[in-house]
Design a protein around this motif. Sequence first.
Motif, PDB file in Angstrom:
ATOM      1  N   PRO A   1       3.301  11.216   0.663  1.00 59.04           N
ATOM      2  CA  PRO A   1       4.144  12.400   0.820  1.00 59.04           C
ATOM      3  C   PRO A   1       5.374  12.369  -0.170  1.00 59.04           C
ATOM      4  O   PRO A   1       5.817  11.489  -0.512  1.00 59.04           O
ATOM      5  CB  PRO A   1       4.849  11.866   2.241  1.00 59.04           C
ATOM      6  CG  PRO A   1       4.278  10.790   2.685  1.00 59.04           C
ATOM      7  CD  PRO A   1       3.126  10.109   1.626  1.00 59.04           C
ATOM      8  N   ASN A   2       5.758  13.729  -0.267  1.00 60.89           N
ATOM      9  CA  ASN A   2       6.933  14.066  -1.139  1.00 60.89           C
ATOM     10  C   ASN A   2       7.631  14.872  -0.399  1.00 60.89           C
ATOM     11  O   ASN A   2       7.238  16.143  -0.011  1.00 60.89           O
ATOM     12  CB  ASN A   2       6.206  14.751  -2.640  1.00 60.89           C
ATOM     13  CG  ASN A   2       7.339  15.044  -3.275  1.00 60.89           C
ATOM     14  OD1 ASN A   2       8.458  15.300  -2.854  1.00 60.89           O
ATOM     15  ND2 ASN A   2       7.118  15.162  -4.657  1.00 60.89           N
ATOM     16  N   ASN A   3       8.832  14.681  -0.097  1.00 62.73           N
ATOM     17  CA  ASN A   3       9.925  15.449   0.619  1.00 62.73           C
ATOM     18  C   ASN A   3       9.948  16.812   0.107  1.00 62.73           C
ATOM     19  O   ASN A   3      10.369  17.823   0.803  1.00 62.73           O
ATOM     20  CB  ASN A   3      11.185  14.736   0.929  1.00 62.73           C
ATOM     21  CG  ASN A   3      11.095  13.869   2.008  1.00 62.73           C
ATOM     22  OD1 ASN A   3      10.137  13.917   2.830  1.00 62.73           O
ATOM     23  ND2 ASN A   3      11.840  12.816   1.937  1.00 62.73           N
ATOM     24  N   GLN A   4      10.115  16.973  -1.284  1.00 65.86           N
ATOM     25  CA  GLN A   4      10.198  18.131  -1.915  1.00 65.86           C
ATOM     26  C   GLN A   4       9.046  19.218  -1.551  1.00 65.86           C
ATOM     27  O   GLN A   4       9.421  20.454  -1.280  1.00 65.86           O
ATOM     28  CB  GLN A   4      10.496  18.284  -3.209  1.00 65.86           C
ATOM     29  CG  GLN A   4      11.843  17.787  -3.688  1.00 65.86           C
ATOM     30  CD  GLN A   4      11.983  17.631  -5.294  1.00 65.86           C
ATOM     31  OE1 GLN A   4      10.996  17.427  -5.961  1.00 65.86           O
ATOM     32  NE2 GLN A   4      13.296  17.696  -5.609  1.00 65.86           N
TER      33      GLN A   4
ATOM     34  N   HIS B   1       0.697  -1.245  -0.017  1.00 70.19           N
ATOM     35  CA  HIS B   1      -0.077   0.117   0.095  1.00 70.19           C
ATOM     36  C   HIS B   1       0.791   1.183   0.104  1.00 70.19           C
ATOM     37  O   HIS B   1       1.889   1.145   0.501  1.00 70.19           O
ATOM     38  CB  HIS B   1      -0.934   0.185   1.089  1.00 70.19           C
ATOM     39  CG  HIS B   1      -0.289   0.137   2.531  1.00 70.19           C
ATOM     40  ND1 HIS B   1       0.337  -0.931   3.062  1.00 70.19           N
ATOM     41  CD2 HIS B   1       0.048   1.182   3.247  1.00 70.19           C
ATOM     42  CE1 HIS B   1       0.909  -0.465   4.336  1.00 70.19           C
ATOM     43  NE2 HIS B   1       0.761   0.827   4.401  1.00 70.19           N
ATOM     44  N   HIS B   2       0.284   2.442  -0.412  1.00 72.81           N
ATOM     45  CA  HIS B   2       1.031   3.624  -0.309  1.00 72.81           C
ATOM     46  C   HIS B   2       0.858   4.315   0.820  1.00 72.81           C
ATOM     47  O   HIS B   2      -0.275   4.328   1.588  1.00 72.81           O
ATOM     48  CB  HIS B   2       0.383   4.665  -1.542  1.00 72.81           C
ATOM     49  CG  HIS B   2       0.375   4.189  -2.892  1.00 72.81           C
ATOM     50  ND1 HIS B   2       1.919   4.025  -3.361  1.00 72.81           N
ATOM     51  CD2 HIS B   2      -0.453   3.544  -3.584  1.00 72.81           C
ATOM     52  CE1 HIS B   2       1.578   3.686  -4.687  1.00 72.81           C
ATOM     53  NE2 HIS B   2       0.205   3.505  -4.971  1.00 72.81           N
ATOM     54  N   ASP B   3       1.878   4.766   1.496  1.00 76.00           N
ATOM     55  CA  ASP B   3       1.839   5.488   2.765  1.00 76.00           C
ATOM     56  C   ASP B   3       1.150   6.925   2.578  1.00 76.00           C
ATOM     57  O   ASP B   3       1.564   7.409   1.410  1.00 76.00           O
ATOM     58  CB  ASP B   3       3.133   5.813   3.270  1.00 76.00           C
ATOM     59  CG  ASP B   3       3.812   4.414   3.937  1.00 76.00           C
ATOM     60  OD1 ASP B   3       2.912   3.543   4.285  1.00 76.00           O
ATOM     61  OD2 ASP B   3       4.906   4.105   3.829  1.00 76.00           O
ATOM     62  N   ARG B   4       0.364   7.418   3.490  1.00 81.70           N
ATOM     63  CA  ARG B   4      -0.327   8.624   3.267  1.00 81.70           C
ATOM     64  C   ARG B   4       0.439   9.662   4.050  1.00 81.70           C
ATOM     65  O   ARG B   4       0.669   9.149   5.230  1.00 81.70           O
ATOM     66  CB  ARG B   4      -1.733   8.528   3.359  1.00 81.70           C
ATOM     67  CG  ARG B   4      -2.414   7.595   2.475  1.00 81.70           C
ATOM     68  CD  ARG B   4      -2.472   8.220   0.985  1.00 81.70           C
ATOM     69  NE  ARG B   4      -3.357   7.174   0.328  1.00 81.70           N
ATOM     70  CZ  ARG B   4      -3.363   7.126  -1.011  1.00 81.70           C
ATOM     71  NH1 ARG B   4      -2.263   7.831  -1.420  1.00 81.70           N
ATOM     72  NH2 ARG B   4      -3.922   6.153  -1.691  1.00 81.70           N
ATOM     73  N   VAL B   5      -0.121  11.091   4.038  1.00 79.75           N
ATOM     74  CA  VAL B   5       0.371  11.958   4.800  1.00 79.75           C
ATOM     75  C   VAL B   5      -0.551  11.756   6.037  1.00 79.75           C
ATOM     76  O   VAL B   5      -1.566  11.439   6.111  1.00 79.75           O
ATOM     77  CB  VAL B   5       0.190  13.370   4.213  1.00 79.75           C
ATOM     78  CG1 VAL B   5       0.544  14.402   5.295  1.00 79.75           C
ATOM     79  CG2 VAL B   5       1.028  13.434   3.151  1.00 79.75           C
ATOM     80  N   PRO B   6       0.313  11.826   7.345  1.00 84.36           N
ATOM     81  CA  PRO B   6      -0.674  11.656   8.574  1.00 84.36           C
ATOM     82  C   PRO B   6      -1.540  12.860   8.865  1.00 84.36           C
ATOM     83  O   PRO B   6      -1.324  13.967   8.145  1.00 84.36           O
ATOM     84  CB  PRO B   6       0.468  11.566   9.670  1.00 84.36           C
ATOM     85  CG  PRO B   6       1.693  11.361   9.071  1.00 84.36           C
ATOM     86  CD  PRO B   6       1.501  11.723   7.814  1.00 84.36           C
ATOM     87  N   LEU B   7      -2.665  12.622   9.305  1.00 94.85           N
ATOM     88  CA  LEU B   7      -3.855  13.761   9.822  1.00 94.85           C
ATOM     89  C   LEU B   7      -3.153  14.660  10.430  1.00 94.85           C
ATOM     90  O   LEU B   7      -3.496  16.062  10.216  1.00 94.85           O
ATOM     91  CB  LEU B   7      -4.929  13.254  10.342  1.00 94.85           C
ATOM     92  CG  LEU B   7      -6.071  12.726   9.238  1.00 94.85           C
ATOM     93  CD1 LEU B   7      -7.102  12.034   9.921  1.00 94.85           C
ATOM     94  CD2 LEU B   7      -6.394  13.700   8.059  1.00 94.85           C
ATOM     95  N   GLU B   8      -2.220  14.581  11.293  1.00 93.44           N
ATOM     96  CA  GLU B   8      -1.353  15.274  12.249  1.00 93.44           C
ATOM     97  C   GLU B   8      -0.708  16.587  11.397  1.00 93.44           C
ATOM     98  O   GLU B   8      -0.840  17.738  11.795  1.00 93.44           O
ATOM     99  CB  GLU B   8      -0.531  14.596  13.230  1.00 93.44           C
ATOM    100  CG  GLU B   8       0.355  15.486  13.960  1.00 93.44           C
ATOM    101  CD  GLU B   8       1.336  14.951  15.011  1.00 93.44           C
ATOM    102  OE1 GLU B   8       2.060  15.410  15.434  1.00 93.44           O
ATOM    103  OE2 GLU B   8       1.490  13.870  14.480  1.00 93.44           O
ATOM    104  N   VAL B   9      -0.113  15.966  10.465  1.00 92.64           N
ATOM    105  CA  VAL B   9       0.618  16.847   9.310  1.00 92.64           C
ATOM    106  C   VAL B   9      -0.144  17.808   8.771  1.00 92.64           C
ATOM    107  O   VAL B   9       0.015  18.987   8.572  1.00 92.64           O
ATOM    108  CB  VAL B   9       1.582  16.065   8.396  1.00 92.64           C
ATOM    109  CG1 VAL B   9       2.179  16.987   7.341  1.00 92.64           C
ATOM    110  CG2 VAL B   9       2.466  15.089   9.058  1.00 92.64           C
TER     111      VAL B   9
END
Length: 134
Positions: free
Chosen positions: A102-105, A55-63
């Motif tokens: 998530p994309n670090n850039q 599965h693809h990791d998603r951005v946490p809701l906290e972020v």
Amino acid sequence: MCEAISSNSVVRAITAAQRRGEDVETSKKWSAGQNKQHLVTKNTAKLDRETEELHHDRVPLEVGKVIQQGRQEKGMTQKDLATKINEKPQVIADYETGKAIPNNQVLGKIERVIGQKLRGKDIGQPLEAKHKTK
């Protein structure tokens, strides 16, 4: 005896037959001449279906909440923030709702604009300016 027939002579023969009103049957080869590197493989299809093991990791809701609060503190809309970091407004909406991968850039650009950390242990803390040493 076999002769090699050039593609130009085949095209000429087909065109001549069509002019004479004869029935000409042609068939298209599927995937002929396509770039194979862009085809969907089994692994990509599995990731798209998001099975339990892949599965693809998603951005946490906290972020997402930190992005939203930081943006609102600066008096910016999602569109304003997107314009500042040269992204589409939908990208900001996806990050805020936790739908984005998530994309670090992109995260780095957002961090610099809102002035808060979005990665690591201290998410939501003020972003410390790094001093360049010469």
